[in-house]
Write an enzyme that holds these catalytic residues in place. Sequence first.
Site, short mmCIF file in Angstrom:
data_model
loop_
_atom_site.label_atom_id
_atom_site.label_comp_id
_atom_site.label_asym_id
_atom_site.label_seq_id
_atom_site.Cartn_x
_atom_site.Cartn_y
_atom_site.Cartn_z
N ASP A 48 0.41 20.41 27.30
CA ASP A 48 -0.12 19.91 28.56
C ASP A 48 1.01 19.55 29.51
O ASP A 48 1.81 18.66 29.24
CB ASP A 48 -0.98 18.67 28.27
CG ASP A 48 -1.59 18.10 29.54
OD1 ASP A 48 -2.70 18.53 29.89
OD2 ASP A 48 -0.96 17.23 30.18
N TYR A 82 5.18 16.82 36.69
CA TYR A 82 6.07 16.56 35.56
C TYR A 82 7.42 17.27 35.72
O TYR A 82 8.39 16.94 35.05
CB TYR A 82 5.44 17.01 34.24
CG TYR A 82 4.15 16.34 33.86
CD1 TYR A 82 3.65 15.25 34.58
CD2 TYR A 82 3.42 16.80 32.76
CE1 TYR A 82 2.45 14.66 34.21
CE2 TYR A 82 2.23 16.19 32.40
CZ TYR A 82 1.74 15.13 33.11
OH TYR A 82 0.56 14.56 32.75
N LYS A 106 -1.40 21.26 36.03
CA LYS A 106 -2.23 20.52 36.98
C LYS A 106 -1.66 20.60 38.40
O LYS A 106 -0.43 20.63 38.59
CB LYS A 106 -2.31 19.04 36.57
CG LYS A 106 -2.69 18.81 35.12
CD LYS A 106 -2.73 17.33 34.79
CE LYS A 106 -2.73 17.10 33.30
NZ LYS A 106 -1.39 17.27 32.70
N HIS A 148 -5.19 17.21 39.47
CA HIS A 148 -4.61 16.08 38.77
C HIS A 148 -5.19 14.74 39.21
O HIS A 148 -5.23 13.78 38.43
CB HIS A 148 -3.09 16.08 38.99
CG HIS A 148 -2.31 15.38 37.92
ND1 HIS A 148 -0.99 15.63 37.67
CD2 HIS A 148 -2.66 14.44 37.02
CE1 HIS A 148 -0.56 14.89 36.66
NE2 HIS A 148 -1.56 14.15 36.26
#
Length: 287
Positions: free
Chosen positions: A47, A52, A81, A113
């Site tokens: 994920d 990120y 996301k 997200h």
Amino acid sequence: MSSGPCVSLNTGTHIPLLGLGTYKLVGAESVFQAVDAALAAGYRSFDSAAVYRNEADLGRALKELLPKYALTREDVFITSKLGPKDQGAGAMERALRSLSELDVGWIDLYLIHWPGTQGLDVTDQRNPSNRAASWAALEELHSQGKLKAIGVSNYTPTHMRELMKSSKVPPAVLQVEFHPRLAQPELRALCSEFGVFFQAYSSLGQGELLTDPVVLEVAKTCSRTPAQVLLRWAVQQNIGVLPKSSSPERIKTNAAIFDFSLSDEDMSKLSALDCGQHFCWNPSHVL
């Protein structure tokens, strides 16, 4: 696909109950080490997210490591996301960029997200229309086969009902904060009604729940770690989990949740901890 249990999404695709969360996993070496340990421990789901900033590193690590474990692209499930700053008009371009950075051919699951838009107040009237525009872009990429399944993260019951009324393609997954102190009964009931897979993040309450007296008591009873107990509590309810760690040993330990069960009494003790406590961001005020 996975050495652990999978569930079927409303698209017909199968998603593993256990996945590796990669939040705060930054840098090619750290990502490679974590993915290596995860594949060795039986993880087949990973994920990520635009925010990120590790999509490219994750894609490279998987390309290099899959052959080591005699696996192919089809054997792993990759999630990413859409970040809040790309909500609305920028959704299509950002989703395609995620696809390019991961460089894995397709994305198995792509989520919005956050229900709000970066730079707008949570009560701004543009938030709903931006969500709708983002979803339309994801539906288009889904129809092209570039995103095998699409879904949302951090949506409240109000956001979910809004989406179910307007969408051509219903969401396959809802990913939200979920643990014994935040059991989200209304959201879970909605997901059950709409056929949406419910997936948890922050299963350990950002580490706070690892020292909860009830969790420690249950862990002692079944000779497991507090983390294993918290993760097992979720998967025993057919809820997906995404524990994140950069420690190879902890990654391995977190995967050992399918060879034991919690008793009905222990499940009830843990469920009784629900008090609506958020450890992460709370989306309830986003219009």
